[in-house]
Design a protein around this motif. Structure first.
Motif, PDB file in Angstrom:
ATOM      1  N   ASP A  48      76.579 -34.451  38.567  1.00 14.85           N
ATOM      2  CA  ASP A  48      77.603 -35.381  38.064  1.00 14.85           C
ATOM      3  C   ASP A  48      78.893 -35.360  38.891  1.00 14.85           C
ATOM      4  OD1 ASP A  48      78.471 -37.432  36.407  1.00 14.85           O
ATOM      5  OD2 ASP A  48      79.523 -36.030  35.077  1.00 14.85           O
ATOM      6  N   THR A  49      78.737 -35.331  40.201  1.00 18.69           N
ATOM      7  CA  THR A  49      79.887 -35.458  41.098  1.00 18.69           C
ATOM      8  C   THR A  49      80.653 -36.742  40.774  1.00 18.69           C
ATOM      9  OG1 THR A  49      78.692 -34.303  42.859  1.00 18.69           O
ATOM     10  CG2 THR A  49      80.586 -35.613  43.528  1.00 18.69           C
ATOM     11  N   SER A  50      79.890 -37.816  40.478  1.00 17.64           N
ATOM     12  CA  SER A  50      80.548 -39.108  40.262  1.00 17.64           C
ATOM     13  C   SER A  50      81.437 -39.092  39.016  1.00 17.64           C
ATOM     14  CB  SER A  50      79.505 -40.218  40.171  1.00 17.64           C
ATOM     15  OG  SER A  50      78.656 -39.982  39.089  1.00 17.64           O
ATOM     16  N   GLY A  51      81.038 -38.329  38.001  1.00 20.89           N
ATOM     17  CA  GLY A  51      81.852 -38.199  36.802  1.00 20.89           C
ATOM     18  C   GLY A  51      83.209 -37.583  37.144  1.00 20.89           C
ATOM     19  N   GLU A  52      83.151 -36.564  37.978  1.00 19.15           N
ATOM     20  CA  GLU A  52      84.368 -35.900  38.453  1.00 19.15           C
ATOM     21  C   GLU A  52      85.265 -36.896  39.193  1.00 19.15           C
ATOM     22  OE1 GLU A  52      84.832 -32.595  37.740  1.00 19.15           O
ATOM     23  OE2 GLU A  52      86.871 -33.011  38.474  1.00 19.15           O
ATOM     24  N   VAL A  53      84.630 -37.714  40.044  1.00 18.78           N
ATOM     25  CA  VAL A  53      85.388 -38.697  40.837  1.00 18.78           C
ATOM     26  C   VAL A  53      86.038 -39.717  39.907  1.00 18.78           C
ATOM     27  CG1 VAL A  53      85.207 -40.499  42.604  1.00 18.78           C
ATOM     28  CG2 VAL A  53      83.916 -38.370  42.862  1.00 18.78           C
ATOM     29  N   ARG A  54      85.307 -40.145  38.883  1.00 16.00           N
ATOM     30  CA  ARG A  54      85.872 -41.130  37.942  1.00 16.00           C
ATOM     31  C   ARG A  54      87.133 -40.594  37.268  1.00 16.00           C
ATOM     32  NH1 ARG A  54      80.466 -43.019  37.030  1.00 16.00           N
ATOM     33  NH2 ARG A  54      80.358 -45.084  38.016  1.00 16.00           N
ATOM     34  N   LYS A  55      87.122 -39.276  36.946  1.00 14.94           N
ATOM     35  CA  LYS A  55      88.333 -38.661  36.365  1.00 14.94           C
ATOM     36  C   LYS A  55      89.494 -38.757  37.348  1.00 14.94           C
ATOM     37  CE  LYS A  55      86.078 -34.983  33.871  1.00 14.94           C
ATOM     38  NZ  LYS A  55      85.779 -33.563  34.122  1.00 14.94           N
ATOM     39  N   LEU A  56      89.199 -38.462  38.623  1.00 18.07           N
ATOM     40  CA  LEU A  56      90.262 -38.478  39.645  1.00 18.07           C
ATOM     41  C   LEU A  56      90.778 -39.899  39.884  1.00 18.07           C
ATOM     42  CD1 LEU A  56      88.433 -35.961  41.963  1.00 18.07           C
ATOM     43  CD2 LEU A  56      90.688 -35.564  40.947  1.00 18.07           C
ATOM     44  N   MET A  57      89.879 -40.889  39.684  1.00 14.36           N
ATOM     45  CA  MET A  57      90.270 -42.288  39.903  1.00 14.36           C
ATOM     46  C   MET A  57      91.306 -42.745  38.882  1.00 14.36           C
ATOM     47  SD  MET A  57      86.530 -43.875  40.814  1.00 14.36           S
ATOM     48  CE  MET A  57      86.939 -45.596  40.981  1.00 14.36           C
ATOM     49  N   LYS A  58      91.311 -42.051  37.724  1.00 14.22           N
ATOM     50  CA  LYS A  58      92.311 -42.401  36.704  1.00 14.22           C
ATOM     51  C   LYS A  58      93.689 -41.913  37.143  1.00 14.22           C
ATOM     52  CE  LYS A  58      89.399 -42.852  32.696  1.00 14.22           C
ATOM     53  NZ  LYS A  58      88.312 -41.794  32.646  1.00 14.22           N
ATOM     54  N   LYS A  59      93.687 -40.790  37.863  1.00 11.55           N
ATOM     55  CA  LYS A  59      94.945 -40.168  38.285  1.00 11.55           C
ATOM     56  C   LYS A  59      95.515 -40.880  39.508  1.00 11.55           C
ATOM     57  CE  LYS A  59      96.578 -35.444  39.200  1.00 11.55           C
ATOM     58  NZ  LYS A  59      96.049 -34.132  39.556  1.00 11.55           N
ATOM     59  N   TRP A  60      94.643 -41.243  40.438  1.00  8.90           N
ATOM     60  CA  TRP A  60      95.103 -41.910  41.661  1.00  8.90           C
ATOM     61  C   TRP A  60      94.398 -43.247  41.836  1.00  8.90           C
ATOM     62  CZ3 TRP A  60      94.382 -36.414  42.399  1.00  8.90           C
ATOM     63  CH2 TRP A  60      95.594 -35.725  42.598  1.00  8.90           C
ATOM     64  N   LYS A  61      95.172 -44.248  42.252  1.00 11.48           N
ATOM     65  CA  LYS A  61      94.618 -45.607  42.289  1.00 11.48           C
ATOM     66  C   LYS A  61      93.982 -45.969  43.632  1.00 11.48           C
ATOM     67  CE  LYS A  61      95.479 -46.178  38.144  1.00 11.48           C
ATOM     68  NZ  LYS A  61      94.319 -45.753  37.363  1.00 11.48           N
ATOM     69  N   ASN A  62      94.116 -45.069  44.603  1.00 10.94           N
ATOM     70  CA  ASN A  62      93.595 -45.412  45.943  1.00 10.94           C
ATOM     71  C   ASN A  62      92.213 -44.808  46.193  1.00 10.94           C
ATOM     72  OD1 ASN A  62      94.509 -42.806  45.971  1.00 10.94           O
ATOM     73  ND2 ASN A  62      95.425 -42.934  48.027  1.00 10.94           N
ATOM     74  N   ILE A  63      91.482 -44.553  45.115  1.00 11.12           N
ATOM     75  CA  ILE A  63      90.153 -43.957  45.254  1.00 11.12           C
ATOM     76  C   ILE A  63      89.096 -44.943  44.762  1.00 11.12           C
ATOM     77  CG2 ILE A  63      88.662 -42.013  44.643  1.00 11.12           C
ATOM     78  CD1 ILE A  63      91.176 -40.410  44.001  1.00 11.12           C
ATOM     79  N   ASP A  64      87.981 -45.024  45.482  1.00  7.31           N
ATOM     80  CA  ASP A  64      86.875 -45.876  45.060  1.00  7.31           C
ATOM     81  C   ASP A  64      85.583 -45.062  45.116  1.00  7.31           C
ATOM     82  OD1 ASP A  64      85.447 -48.100  44.275  1.00  7.31           O
ATOM     83  OD2 ASP A  64      86.460 -49.434  45.694  1.00  7.31           O
ATOM     84  N   LEU A  65      84.590 -45.523  44.395  1.00  3.39           N
ATOM     85  CA  LEU A  65      83.323 -44.789  44.324  1.00  3.39           C
ATOM     86  C   LEU A  65      82.180 -45.760  44.609  1.00  3.39           C
ATOM     87  CD1 LEU A  65      81.713 -42.209  43.421  1.00  3.39           C
ATOM     88  CD2 LEU A  65      81.869 -43.089  41.078  1.00  3.39           C
ATOM     89  N   ASN A  66      81.254 -45.339  45.450  1.00  4.97           N
ATOM     90  CA  ASN A  66      80.087 -46.161  45.760  1.00  4.97           C
ATOM     91  C   ASN A  66      78.838 -45.341  45.484  1.00  4.97           C
ATOM     92  OD1 ASN A  66      78.001 -46.745  48.278  1.00  4.97           O
ATOM     93  ND2 ASN A  66      78.787 -48.610  47.331  1.00  4.97           N
ATOM     94  N   LEU A  67      78.004 -45.847  44.574  1.00  3.32           N
ATOM     95  CA  LEU A  67      76.798 -45.098  44.195  1.00  3.32           C
ATOM     96  C   LEU A  67      75.554 -45.768  44.767  1.00  3.32           C
ATOM     97  CD1 LEU A  67      77.583 -44.380  40.432  1.00  3.32           C
ATOM     98  CD2 LEU A  67      77.796 -42.813  42.365  1.00  3.32           C
ATOM     99  N   GLY A  68      74.523 -44.974  45.043  1.00  3.29           N
ATOM    100  CA  GLY A  68      73.279 -45.547  45.560  1.00  3.29           C
ATOM    101  C   GLY A  68      72.167 -44.533  45.563  1.00  3.29           C
ATOM    102  N   GLU A  69      71.073 -44.950  46.161  1.00  2.00           N
ATOM    103  CA  GLU A  69      69.872 -44.124  46.201  1.00  2.00           C
ATOM    104  C   GLU A  69      70.015 -43.062  47.288  1.00  2.00           C
ATOM    105  OE1 GLU A  69      65.165 -44.951  47.267  1.00  2.00           O
ATOM    106  OE2 GLU A  69      66.620 -46.586  47.286  1.00  2.00           O
ATOM    107  N   LYS A  70      69.415 -41.896  47.097  1.00  2.00           N
ATOM    108  CA  LYS A  70      69.522 -40.841  48.115  1.00  2.00           C
ATOM    109  C   LYS A  70      68.514 -41.048  49.235  1.00  2.00           C
ATOM    110  CE  LYS A  70      69.500 -35.834  48.834  1.00  2.00           C
ATOM    111  NZ  LYS A  70      70.071 -35.982  50.154  1.00  2.00           N
ATOM    112  N   LEU A  71      69.023 -41.447  50.394  1.00  2.00           N
ATOM    113  CA  LEU A  71      68.140 -41.694  51.556  1.00  2.00           C
ATOM    114  C   LEU A  71      68.549 -40.870  52.760  1.00  2.00           C
ATOM    115  CD1 LEU A  71      68.025 -45.597  51.249  1.00  2.00           C
ATOM    116  CD2 LEU A  71      66.165 -44.026  50.693  1.00  2.00           C
ATOM    117  N   GLY A  72      69.536 -40.000  52.595  1.00  3.00           N
ATOM    118  CA  GLY A  72      69.990 -39.181  53.714  1.00  3.00           C
ATOM    119  C   GLY A  72      71.431 -39.475  54.090  1.00  3.00           C
TER     120      GLY A  72
END
Ligand code: GDD
Ligand code: MN
Length: 389
Positions: A48-72
């Motif tokens: 759940d790295t992305s969950g952690e990132v979502r928390k940080l996105m609330k604190k700072w507005k210059n963060i974005d998250l891109n999710l996808g399939e693991k291909l390397g």
């Protein structure tokens, strides 16, 4: 300009928080010239790295998250960089590991190089004071050092010190130009193949030394055997393709066909037109010289093609002179060979092959490059290069 730090993550929950705090609190305030953004490229990490990132996105507005399939790793970078350009309007991209192996304090230095006009900046652990971790096992050390050496040697580009590293900055145009060619290698080979194509296309590349820190949390995702096989496959095929398209290969193919023209027309002139051997040989050689001149002018040296008719009138006699030089070399070697080892077919043919391979090819290829088409600029010979027109 808009800078997006692209951070691929797979199970980096603990690291990503530490890293983003350092970037936001210590590094970004010091960068005045650019607007700084962060993009985390996560492959739905089970921790759940992305969950952690979502928390940080609330604190700072210059963060974005891109999710996808693991291909390397390479696939994650291609996906993330595309997103950064299309959705975040990035002008400059940074490649950065989540595990704090890359020193965030070095980021301003990378950006300064871009400001100076470089298209890509490579972090190097192997020159100018850069280093790999002292506590790395001997295997990982050897792998990294030998790996780099093999890449450099096979690709014949020695002025880049760190081919495999993942700390880089680049202009968005560089990625857009190479993107369609970067899908074949999805893993860590991405780094080498990307840099190779960037150099091939003449982008300006600079290096910045840095100390690579071993990660303290989580573990490396490299699968060494898979990486080595992939890497070797890339550098070897890339080199073969490069050789195949090189001026030298074209010159060699042209020369070989020229040789066939020479020998076939010699027979035709002698057998069908009953021309005396001396003249038959002279005509057939001249035909081959004309062939070589025309085809080299259009193909091997096409980028330096001579089109002005007066210039051709000047260069063609020079080309003939160079060819006479080749004849002199061949005669001398065959003479010496037969003199030392006896005058028979075997000695004559072996002498001929040796003369061509060891002397005629280096001689004529250099003469073409230096004096006829002037692809090479040799400072000590520049006066002579000017003199021949
Ligand atoms: N999204 C995603 N998908 N991220 C990945 C993947 C993947 O398949 N594989 C690795 N990552 C992320 C990791 O989570 C980390 O943030 C970063 O990419 C680097 O991965 P590591 O697993 O820590 O790599 P390393 O430390 O062994 O390798 C480093 O040095 C190599 C040269 O020695 C990296 O900088 C490599 O890029 C570099 O080639
Ligand atoms: Mn790492």
């Amino acid at each position: 300009m808009r800078v997006v730090i692209v951070i691929p993550t797979y199970n980096e929950k603990g690291n990503i928080e530490r890293l983003i705090n350092i970037l936001e609190e210590e590094i970004f305030p010091k960068i005045k010239k650019h607007q700084m953004y962060i993009l985390v490229v996560d492959d739905n990490s089970p921790d759940d790295t992305s969950g952690e990132v979502r928390k940080l996105m609330k604190k700072w507005k210059n963060i974005d998250l891109n999710l996808g399939e693991k291909l390397g790793l390479g696939a994650a970078y291609v996906r993330g960089m595309s997103y950064a350009i299309e959705k975040m309007n990035a002008d400059i991209l940074l490649e950065f590991d989540a595990d704090l192996s890359h020193d965030p304090k070095k980021i301003p230095e990378f950006l300064e190089k871009i400001d100076e006009g470089f298209d890509m900046v490579i972090g190097t652990r192997y020159s100018g004071g850069g280093s790999i971790p002292k506590n790395w096992g001997i295997n990982r050390k050897i792998q990294s050092i030998i790996g780099n050496l093999i890449v450099k040697t096979i690709l014949m580009r020695f002025w880049i010190h760190d081919w495999t590293g993942g700390f880089r900055a680049l202009r968005s145009e560089v990625f857009s130009k190479e993107k369609k060619e970067l899908t074949a290698f999805r893993g860590y080979t991405f780094q080498v193949s990307f840099l190779h194509k960037v150099l091939r296309d003449g982008f300006k590349v600079a290096e910045v030394p840095f100390h690579f820190q071993d990660r303290t949390l989580g573990k490396s995702k490299i699968v060494p055997t898979e990486y080595v096989v992939d890497l070797l496959r890339y550098v070897i095929t890339a080199r073969i393709i490069e050789l195949y398209h090189s001026p030298f290969m074209k010159y060699a193919v042209t020369g070989f066909i020229g040789y066939l023209i020479n020998s076939i027309t010699l027979e035709i002139f002698s057998e069908w037109f009953l021309i005396a051997p001396f003249f038959a040989a002279a005509f057939s050689s001249e035909l081959s010289i004309v062939w070589n001149f025309i085809v080299n002018n259009f193909w091997a040296f096409g980028k330096h093609r001579i089109t002005n008719p007066w210039k051709i009138l000047l260069k063609f006699p020079q080309f003939n002179l160079v060819s006479i030089g080749s004849v002199v070399i061949i005669s001398t070697v065959v003479f010496l060979g037969t003199h030392l080892f006896g005058n028979n077919t075997f000695v004559r043919q072996v002498s001929l092959v040796i003369a061509i391979a060891l002397f005629v090819i280096p001689y004529s290829y250099s003469m073409y490059n230096i004096f006829i088409w002037k692809r090479w600029h040799i400072s000590s010979l520049s006066w002579l290069q000017k003199l021949v027109g």
